[in-house]
Design a protein around this motif. Structure first.
Motif, PDB file in Angstrom:
ATOM      1  N   THR A   1       0.836  -1.206   0.000  1.00 17.94           N
ATOM      2  CA  THR A   1       0.000   0.000   0.000  1.00 17.94           C
ATOM      3  C   THR A   1       0.867   1.251   0.000  1.00 17.94           C
ATOM      4  O   THR A   1       0.626   2.188  -0.770  1.00 17.94           O
ATOM      5  N   ALA A   2       1.886   1.280   0.865  1.00 20.00           N
ATOM      6  CA  ALA A   2       2.784   2.440   0.912  1.00 20.00           C
ATOM      7  C   ALA A   2       3.486   2.631  -0.426  1.00 20.00           C
ATOM      8  O   ALA A   2       3.627   3.767  -0.907  1.00 20.00           O
ATOM      9  N   ALA A   3       3.901   1.538  -1.051  1.00 18.36           N
ATOM     10  CA  ALA A   3       4.559   1.625  -2.363  1.00 18.36           C
ATOM     11  C   ALA A   3       3.593   2.213  -3.400  1.00 18.36           C
ATOM     12  O   ALA A   3       3.984   3.068  -4.205  1.00 18.36           O
ATOM     13  N   ARG A   4       2.347   1.760  -3.367  1.00 18.92           N
ATOM     14  CA  ARG A   4       1.348   2.298  -4.302  1.00 18.92           C
ATOM     15  C   ARG A   4       1.126   3.789  -4.044  1.00 18.92           C
ATOM     16  O   ARG A   4       1.084   4.593  -4.981  1.00 18.92           O
ATOM     17  N   TRP A   5       1.020   4.182  -2.779  1.00 22.06           N
ATOM     18  CA  TRP A   5       0.833   5.595  -2.441  1.00 22.06           C
ATOM     19  C   TRP A   5       2.007   6.433  -2.943  1.00 22.06           C
ATOM     20  O   TRP A   5       1.815   7.529  -3.451  1.00 22.06           O
ATOM     21  N   LEU A   6       3.228   5.902  -2.802  1.00 19.23           N
ATOM     22  CA  LEU A   6       4.406   6.621  -3.312  1.00 19.23           C
ATOM     23  C   LEU A   6       4.328   6.784  -4.823  1.00 19.23           C
ATOM     24  O   LEU A   6       4.609   7.867  -5.355  1.00 19.23           O
ATOM     25  N   ARG A   7       3.956   5.727  -5.511  1.00 21.40           N
ATOM     26  CA  ARG A   7       3.846   5.796  -6.975  1.00 21.40           C
ATOM     27  C   ARG A   7       2.761   6.781  -7.399  1.00 21.40           C
ATOM     28  O   ARG A   7       2.833   7.394  -8.466  1.00 21.40           O
ATOM     29  N   GLU A   8       1.737   6.944  -6.551  1.00 23.40           N
ATOM     30  CA  GLU A   8       0.655   7.877  -6.840  1.00 23.40           C
ATOM     31  C   GLU A   8       1.012   9.310  -6.464  1.00 23.40           C
ATOM     32  O   GLU A   8       0.210  10.218  -6.649  1.00 23.40           O
ATOM     33  N   GLY A   9       2.206   9.487  -5.888  1.00 22.16           N
ATOM     34  CA  GLY A   9       2.673  10.841  -5.589  1.00 22.16           C
ATOM     35  C   GLY A   9       2.503  11.305  -4.168  1.00 22.16           C
ATOM     36  O   GLY A   9       2.769  12.479  -3.871  1.00 22.16           O
ATOM     37  N   GLN A  10       2.053  10.444  -3.278  1.00 28.34           N
ATOM     38  CA  GLN A  10       1.941  10.863  -1.887  1.00 28.34           C
ATOM     39  C   GLN A  10       3.327  11.070  -1.289  1.00 28.34           C
ATOM     40  O   GLN A  10       4.257  10.306  -1.589  1.00 28.34           O
ATOM     41  N   PRO A  11       3.495  12.078  -0.439  1.00 27.31           N
ATOM     42  CA  PRO A  11       4.801  12.321   0.166  1.00 27.31           C
ATOM     43  C   PRO A  11       5.111  11.317   1.273  1.00 27.31           C
ATOM     44  O   PRO A  11       4.206  10.700   1.849  1.00 27.31           O
ATOM     45  N   TRP A  12       6.412  11.146   1.559  1.00 28.52           N
ATOM     46  CA  TRP A  12       6.841  10.270   2.643  1.00 28.52           C
ATOM     47  C   TRP A  12       6.202  10.674   3.952  1.00 28.52           C
ATOM     48  O   TRP A  12       5.751   9.834   4.710  1.00 28.52           O
TER      49      TRP A  12
END
Length: 160
Positions: A148-159
């Protein structure tokens, strides 16, 4: 005097109080008051003590303070804040990963290092990178949270 960068700030450890051969874990917990890093086994097998040294996961229970001298050390306290949790911490909450929670700080540090190098890890890559032990057996939720975190990163969510 041993100097290191701890969670992005310079720290000096007095060699009289913190001998260079002291495990980093005890310097963090007992001398610096950072108790998020846990003692589990003392032989680098369980991963409860995982921190990052120059961005790489390391087991602090067997790493002497001298090995961290002059390096970037990041603990769970440097990952996020209560007001601004890290992306992985949000994913951990979303998937209700922790049960007892004892191993979670080490797992989060290992997972963060994985996602910095691989934004689309397979379950096999996660299993290879996260060698931390969890007595509660939350591995399926750990994998799901990392995905999920990887998907959020790919979607542009910040760390954070």
């Amino acid at each position: 005097m041993t100097r290191l960068i701890l969670n992005q700030r310079a720290v000096e450890l007095d060699d009289a109080r913190v001998p260079p051969d002291m495990p980093l874990l005890w310097a963090l917990r007992d001398e610096l008051g950072l108790t998020g890093t846990k003692f589990g086994c003392g032989v680098a097998a369980c991963g409860a003590c995982t921190v990052q040294i120059d961005g790489q996961p390391q087991r602090a229970c067997v790493l002497p303070v001298a090995a961290a001298a002059g390096r970037q050390v990041r603990t769970i306290e440097g990952l996020g804040t209560p007001d601004k949790p890290h992306l992985l911490q949000r994913a951990w909450i979303h998937h209700q990963v922790p049960q007892c929670g004892y191993c979670q700080s080490g797992m989060l540090m290992a997972a963060e290092a994985l996602l910095r190098s691989n934004r689309q890890p397979s379950d096999a890559a996660i299993d290879a990178a996260i060698t931390n032990l969890c007595r509660c057996g939350t591995y399926p939720r750990v994998r799901a949270a990392i995905q999920t975190a990887a998907r959020w990163l790919r979607e542009g969510q910040p760390w954070a």
